[in-house]
Design a protein around this motif. Structure first.
Motif, mmCIF file in Angstrom:
data_model
loop_
_atom_site.group_PDB
_atom_site.id
_atom_site.type_symbol
_atom_site.label_atom_id
_atom_site.label_comp_id
_atom_site.label_asym_id
_atom_site.label_seq_id
_atom_site.Cartn_x
_atom_site.Cartn_y
_atom_site.Cartn_z
ATOM 1 N N PHE A 127 30.235 5.098 4.541
ATOM 2 C CA PHE A 127 30.823 3.663 4.794
ATOM 3 C C PHE A 127 31.106 3.842 6.534
ATOM 4 N N GLU A 128 31.566 4.322 6.864
ATOM 5 C CA GLU A 128 32.187 4.797 8.215
ATOM 6 C C GLU A 128 31.390 5.370 9.023
ATOM 7 N N PHE A 129 30.167 6.848 8.545
ATOM 8 C CA PHE A 129 29.495 6.946 8.802
ATOM 9 C C PHE A 129 28.304 6.663 8.758
ATOM 10 N N ILE A 130 27.839 5.588 8.576
ATOM 11 C CA ILE A 130 26.359 4.840 7.892
ATOM 12 C C ILE A 130 26.449 4.084 9.265
ATOM 13 N N GLU A 131 27.757 3.681 9.529
ATOM 14 C CA GLU A 131 28.499 2.347 10.797
ATOM 15 C C GLU A 131 27.894 3.650 11.936
ATOM 16 N N ASN A 132 28.821 4.649 11.895
ATOM 17 C CA ASN A 132 28.517 5.887 12.990
ATOM 18 C C ASN A 132 26.389 5.661 12.924
ATOM 19 N N CYS A 133 25.954 6.119 12.165
ATOM 20 C CA CYS A 133 24.530 6.977 12.309
ATOM 21 C C CYS A 133 23.980 4.996 13.129
ATOM 22 N N LEU A 134 24.218 3.555 12.569
ATOM 23 C CA LEU A 134 23.517 2.439 12.910
ATOM 24 C C LEU A 134 24.101 2.534 14.524
ATOM 25 N N LEU A 135 25.450 2.245 14.760
ATOM 26 C CA LEU A 135 26.123 2.457 16.451
ATOM 27 C C LEU A 135 25.479 2.864 17.195
ATOM 28 N N HIS A 136 24.593 4.540 16.902
ATOM 29 C CA HIS A 136 24.329 5.272 17.772
ATOM 30 C C HIS A 136 23.023 5.564 17.537
ATOM 31 N N LEU A 137 22.247 4.503 16.458
ATOM 32 C CA LEU A 137 20.743 4.585 16.812
ATOM 33 C C LEU A 137 20.577 3.031 17.676
ATOM 34 N N TYR A 138 21.648 2.139 17.498
ATOM 35 C CA TYR A 138 21.343 0.730 18.849
ATOM 36 C C TYR A 138 21.891 1.255 20.342
ATOM 37 N N LEU A 139 22.700 1.816 19.858
ATOM 38 C CA LEU A 139 22.900 1.936 21.601
ATOM 39 C C LEU A 139 22.076 3.689 22.181
ATOM 40 N N SER A 140 20.984 3.973 21.627
ATOM 41 C CA SER A 140 20.282 4.467 21.732
ATOM 42 C C SER A 140 18.916 4.042 21.992
ATOM 43 N N ILE A 141 18.559 2.759 21.578
ATOM 44 C CA ILE A 141 17.873 1.979 21.748
ATOM 45 C C ILE A 141 18.394 1.445 22.996
ATOM 46 N N SER A 142 19.271 0.619 23.151
ATOM 47 C CA SER A 142 19.829 0.101 24.292
ATOM 48 C C SER A 142 19.108 0.615 25.404
ATOM 49 N N MET A 143 20.114 2.002 25.945
ATOM 50 C CA MET A 143 20.353 2.685 26.880
ATOM 51 C C MET A 143 18.632 3.112 27.492
ATOM 52 N N ASN A 144 17.672 3.185 26.013
ATOM 53 C CA ASN A 144 16.154 3.706 26.778
ATOM 54 C C ASN A 144 15.358 2.344 27.092
ATOM 55 N N GLY A 145 16.263 1.042 26.759
ATOM 56 C CA GLY A 145 15.518 -0.080 26.968
ATOM 57 C C GLY A 145 13.824 -0.543 26.019
ATOM 58 N N GLY A 146 13.705 -1.953 25.559
ATOM 59 C CA GLY A 146 13.035 -1.984 25.310
ATOM 60 C C GLY A 146 12.997 -2.198 23.874
ATOM 61 N N HIS A 147 11.907 -1.763 22.869
ATOM 62 C CA HIS A 147 11.925 -2.386 21.040
ATOM 63 C C HIS A 147 10.420 -1.007 20.615
ATOM 64 N N HIS A 148 12.013 -0.488 19.899
ATOM 65 C CA HIS A 148 11.422 0.662 19.390
ATOM 66 C C HIS A 148 10.469 0.757 18.486
ATOM 67 N N SER A 149 8.980 0.935 17.372
ATOM 68 C CA SER A 149 8.544 0.818 15.798
ATOM 69 C C SER A 149 9.862 1.962 15.178
ATOM 70 N N VAL A 150 9.590 1.351 14.313
ATOM 71 C CA VAL A 150 10.305 1.806 12.810
ATOM 72 C C VAL A 150 10.838 3.336 13.138
ATOM 73 N N ALA A 151 9.272 3.838 13.643
ATOM 74 C CA ALA A 151 9.029 5.105 13.607
ATOM 75 C C ALA A 151 9.687 6.016 14.171
ATOM 76 N N LYS A 152 9.497 5.647 15.552
ATOM 77 C CA LYS A 152 10.535 5.941 16.499
ATOM 78 C C LYS A 152 12.142 5.461 16.446
ATOM 79 N N ARG A 153 13.006 4.601 15.376
ATOM 80 C CA ARG A 153 13.348 4.576 15.753
ATOM 81 C C ARG A 153 14.302 5.485 14.151
ATOM 82 N N ASN A 154 13.152 5.962 13.115
ATOM 83 C CA ASN A 154 13.316 6.960 12.650
ATOM 84 C C ASN A 154 13.652 8.414 12.898
ATOM 85 N N LYS A 155 13.196 8.647 13.954
ATOM 86 C CA LYS A 155 12.833 10.090 14.546
ATOM 87 C C LYS A 155 14.691 9.715 15.804
ATOM 88 N N ILE A 156 15.151 8.789 16.075
ATOM 89 C CA ILE A 156 16.037 8.613 16.716
ATOM 90 C C ILE A 156 17.217 9.713 15.485
#
Length: 81
Positions: free
Chosen positions: A6-35
């Motif tokens: 669960f800590e690992f899942i939490e860290n995965c989601l945090l990484h995803l959301y921080l990456s999206i936030s830093m790059n700005g805008g909306h990301h497709s499911v495919a781009k989120r999967n790549k991250i």
């Protein structure tokens, strides 16, 4: 000490959301999967994560699937704890 699933899942989601936030805008499911793939791939080989290695491989398989939505899967897994 190993990280719980669960800590690992939490860290995965945090990484995803921080990456999206830093790059700005909306990301497709495919781009989120790549991250998430870029985040997860190095973790498979680390001894620290040997207890959840099979789960990480399953996550990678979902993310690599054309119709896979790993973010949604991670959220569902996290909520079901």
């Amino acid at each position: 000490m190993h990280e719980s699933k669960f800590e690992f899942i939490e860290n995965c989601l945090l990484h995803l959301y921080l990456s999206i936030s830093m790059n700005g805008g909306h990301h497709s499911v495919a781009k989120r999967n790549k991250i998430l793939i870029a985040y997860l791939k190095p973790k498979v080989k680390l001894a620290k994560f040997k207890f959840i290695k099979s789960e990480i491989k399953s996550m990678l398989a979902i993310a690599k699937n054309k119709d896979g939505d790993l973010e949604d899967n991670l959220i569902d897994s996290y909520k079901s704890r």
